[in-house]
Motif scaffolding. Sequence first.
Motif, short mmCIF file in Angstrom:
data_model
loop_
_atom_site.label_atom_id
_atom_site.label_comp_id
_atom_site.label_asym_id
_atom_site.label_seq_id
_atom_site.Cartn_x
_atom_site.Cartn_y
_atom_site.Cartn_z
N SER A 72 0.86 -1.19 0.00
CA SER A 72 0.00 0.00 0.00
C SER A 72 0.88 1.23 0.00
O SER A 72 1.90 1.26 0.70
CB SER A 72 -0.82 0.05 1.29
N HIS A 73 0.49 2.26 -0.74
CA HIS A 73 1.28 3.49 -0.75
C HIS A 73 0.41 4.70 -0.42
O HIS A 73 -0.50 5.02 -1.18
CB HIS A 73 1.95 3.68 -2.11
N PRO A 74 0.69 5.39 0.70
CA PRO A 74 0.01 6.65 1.00
C PRO A 74 0.66 7.77 0.19
O PRO A 74 1.73 8.26 0.54
CB PRO A 74 0.23 6.83 2.50
N HIS A 106 9.85 4.03 1.84
CA HIS A 106 9.61 4.08 0.39
C HIS A 106 10.11 5.40 -0.18
O HIS A 106 10.76 5.44 -1.22
CB HIS A 106 8.11 3.92 0.09
N CYS A 112 5.63 9.08 -1.89
CA CYS A 112 4.96 8.16 -0.99
C CYS A 112 5.32 8.59 0.43
O CYS A 112 6.48 8.88 0.72
CB CYS A 112 5.44 6.73 -1.24
N PHE A 126 10.94 6.73 -3.99
CA PHE A 126 9.53 6.99 -4.34
C PHE A 126 9.20 8.47 -4.21
O PHE A 126 8.51 8.89 -3.29
CB PHE A 126 8.63 6.15 -3.40
N GLN A 137 5.27 6.82 3.10
CA GLN A 137 5.92 5.75 3.87
C GLN A 137 7.41 6.09 3.84
O GLN A 137 8.01 6.13 2.76
CB GLN A 137 5.61 4.42 3.18
#
Length: 486
Positions: free
Chosen positions: A417-419, A474, A469, A479, A471
């Motif tokens: 999952s990527h916020p 990440h 992202c 990212f 995270q």
Amino acid sequence: MNGSQKTRRNFFADTVAASSLLLGACSRSARPKDAGAEATAPGGTADVTLRIGPVLADIAKDHTISTLGYNGTVPGPLIRLREGVPVTVDLFNDTDTKEFVHWHGQIVPASVDGAPEEKSLDVPAHGHLRYQLTPQPAGARFVHTHVMSMSDINRGTYTGQFGFVYIEPKNNPGHYDQEVFLATHEFEPFFGAEEMEEGDEEDKDFERKKKESQQKQERPNGWEIGYQRFTINGKCLGYGDPVRVKEGQRVLFHLLNASATENIQLALPGHQFQVIALDGNPVPRPQSVEVLELGTAERISAIVEMKNPGVWIFGTPMDDDRKNGMGIVVEYANRNGAPRWVKPQKKPWDYTLFGQARPASQPDETIPLVFGKINGGQGGFNRWTINGSSFDEKAQPRTLQKGKRYRLVFDNQTDDSHPIHLHRNSFELTKVHGKPTAGILKDVVVVKGFKQIEVDVTPAMDGLTLFHCHQQLHMDYGFKLLFNVT
Ligand SMILES: [Cu+2]
């Protein structure tokens, strides 16, 4: 405390009241300092002062952690601002490394946004920075560090450097009796091999795609992060003061996931959350749900009608994490006994519940953004890519034009999952897992493994604008993407 009364009160009195409200439920040993009380810089008192430095925080009985925080507390003091009313900000850094203080969810110039990629002003080691900013838009925002951690999990968002920012709207209808700010955060991180459960185990499609994507990788998955302690407002479940409520009250909860890396679910047994705002922005269709879900950096504002007297655990449905602290007690007046937990029913979180079921306006331009992962192998770090490339600080930022409507198409081709967060803007969700929606404004959206989400953004202000992202691991390992709005 009544919301409509609150807006008529003095601004600084409000800040003090609100700080104690935030930390009252979580702080015994470390009293919060008022964010406006500590200006020592020449040229008069600043409206907001944050001092970055070491904090010893008592998070559980006989358990003190050493971390970095704002003004000696974890979380930092609640900062109440008024939409459109400029404030002077003083930032002091008592640490040995330069810091960046990011105003998450606000539309402010790149110079004060607090992100190194945007060439924002930094707070030098043992130094000071002062600037002005005009808070906008209204609603629940937050402030946090924006440095890279890489393999040093005692830096960046793994620390206690976070705090709520609440921007009062010009008109606050205030249909509530009490306002409570709760921020979740994990402490004592460690490297582990175990992947967090990201997909729905019953989702056969997810399992098949995960297997296929693993077969294409040369190496196994790299480091993941685990935590030993879980907190709400800097306290493990049962250690801090409870949230005290009365039967019949309407309590407005502002929830913030201030985790470095974890998405979270929260429930209050026997009660429903009427979600009125996502990431601080009022939703078109407020709806009641039993379980809330927040990716890293997401905020939810929800009203709970207190009509089930007792002593309850407001916490995560993940049993291990709750036992390790992720919860807070909600106690009705004249009720006592051990707090109760009842496992909620499992129902997937659906952003579109709160939106309008119609296609959004047509964009001027569509930008596909495909998220990929290159496994780091055992003892290594995974690398993350957007359209095949990891972040390259020497690359030219991609140009966007102010006032033009762009549709960003997020295609998550990884099992994580990527916020996803865009700085200095709010975006409108326009399609979630193939379903059109409109009217939901956010600054973070969680794109689950192998799913697609589309958002529209009309860049509000010129300058460098970071997309990444949220995270931390990440973001640190590729990212990120930089836009330049002209
Ligand atoms: Cu991510």
